[in-house]
Design an enzyme around this catalytic site. Structure first.
Site, PDB file in Angstrom:
ATOM      1  N   HIS A  64       0.840  -1.199   0.000  1.00 31.99           N
ATOM      2  CA  HIS A  64       0.000   0.000   0.000  1.00 31.99           C
ATOM      3  C   HIS A  64       0.873   1.246   0.000  1.00 31.99           C
ATOM      4  CE1 HIS A  64      -3.299   2.724   0.625  1.00 31.99           C
ATOM      5  NE2 HIS A  64      -2.727   3.208   1.719  1.00 31.99           N
ATOM      6  N   SER A  65       0.556   2.203  -0.886  1.00 34.82           N
ATOM      7  CA  SER A  65       1.237   3.487  -0.968  1.00 34.82           C
ATOM      8  C   SER A  65       2.733   3.247  -1.203  1.00 34.82           C
ATOM      9  CB  SER A  65       0.951   4.304   0.296  1.00 34.82           C
ATOM     10  OG  SER A  65       1.197   5.672   0.092  1.00 34.82           O
ATOM     11  N   LEU A  66       3.609   3.774  -0.369  1.00 33.69           N
ATOM     12  CA  LEU A  66       5.036   3.523  -0.550  1.00 33.69           C
ATOM     13  C   LEU A  66       5.322   2.022  -0.607  1.00 33.69           C
ATOM     14  CD1 LEU A  66       8.014   4.421  -0.658  1.00 33.69           C
ATOM     15  CD2 LEU A  66       7.976   4.537   1.848  1.00 33.69           C
TER      16      LEU A  66
ATOM     17  N   ALA B 264       3.574  -0.200  -2.064  1.00 31.77           N
ATOM     18  CA  ALA B 264       3.342  -0.679  -3.427  1.00 31.77           C
ATOM     19  C   ALA B 264       4.597  -0.509  -4.272  1.00 31.77           C
ATOM     20  CB  ALA B 264       2.173   0.070  -4.060  1.00 31.77           C
TER      21      ALA B 264
ATOM     22  N   SER C 165      -1.559  -0.840  -4.172  1.00 26.67           N
ATOM     23  CA  SER C 165      -2.684  -0.126  -3.557  1.00 26.67           C
ATOM     24  C   SER C 165      -2.306   1.318  -3.283  1.00 26.67           C
ATOM     25  CB  SER C 165      -3.055  -0.829  -2.245  1.00 26.67           C
ATOM     26  OG  SER C 165      -3.928  -0.049  -1.455  1.00 26.67           O
TER      27      SER C 165
END
Length: 254
Positions: free
Chosen positions: A90-92, A94, A118
């Protein structure tokens, strides 16, 4: 129940489930791996291991990593690829999951059956937000809260806790803000992109991941903002269960 990995503390594990697909989770910047390991309660079809970077949790006394290359080299070295697995970030996280997957391909290791990204735009997307990793602690935390929210309640009122969180958030933003995407062949890995409909990272930014894999991508958007999976956890984990069930075990070594 979650447990630290016995070798170096690189992973927090959910319950052991021999024979099930392993799901490797990369938390967002400042995120706690235990949050993702707890997903095991609603994802009985997988065995979850969440990455714990140095400088936080049980590794709080260790020096933080501040460059993507350091993270990729360290995680790729210890990531278990002896059995079929999928990657979620998720975010970083990803971006980390994507770069670790590219490193595994470079070294001829087994690739994930599924890459699930994500809340993060395609890695080739130019960054437009000004850097913040150099800001003083208070300013850094305020800006992170403004951009994404998700900071623990009352953190600015506890000097010791504030300094600890600012330390690893600064490291995570330095990893992100010094990252430079380098072109390479698309990954031969199925990719699913998750996102929140009210997040600033919209569907078009998620669709742009299509350029980084050889096949089509599966785009799934949910109600909520950047942390949509907290706001609608049951819905998101049902979708994640479906995605991981479709990951057909096999040898995806490059």
């Amino acid at each position: 129940m979650v447990n630290a990995h016995p070798t170096g503390g690189w992973f927090i594990h959910g319950p052991a489930r021999p024979g099930r697909l392993r799901l490797i989770c990369f938390p967002h910047g400042g995120g706690a791996p235990a949050e993702f390991a707890r997903w095991s309660r609603r994802l009985p079809g997988v065995e979850i291991s969440a990455v714990q970077l140095p400088g936080r949790g049980s590794r709080l006394s260790e020096p933080v990593l501040t460059r993507m290359g350091e993270v990729v080299a360290e995680v790729a070295e210890v990531l278990p690829t002896d059995a079929p697995y999928a990657v979620f970030g998720h975010s970083l996280g990803a971006l980390m999951g994507y770069e670790v997957t590219r490193q595994l391909r470079r070294t001829g290791r087994r690739l994930p059956e599924q890459l699930i990204v994500s809340g993060f735009p395609a890695p080739s997307t130019p960054r437009t937000e000004p850097p913040i990793h150099h800001l003083p602690d208070d300013d850094l935390l305020t800006e992170v809260a403004h951009r994404h929210g998700g900071l623990p309640t009352g953190i600015l009122d506890d000097p010791e806790r504030k300094a600890t969180v600012a330390r690893y958030l600064r490291a995570d933003y330095q990893i992100l803000e010094t990252y430079e995407w380098r072109a390479d062949a698309p990954l031969p890995v199925p990719l699913t992109a998750f996102g929140g409909r009210e997040d600033t990272i919209g569907a078009d930014a998620l669709r742009a991941w299509r350029a980084h894999v050889t096949g089509e991508i599966d785009l799934r958007c949910f109600p909520g903002g950047h942390f949509y999976f907290r706001q609608h956890q049951a819905m998101v984990l049902r979708a994640l269960a479906t995605v991981t069930r479709t990951a057909v075990p096999g040898d995806r070594a490059a």
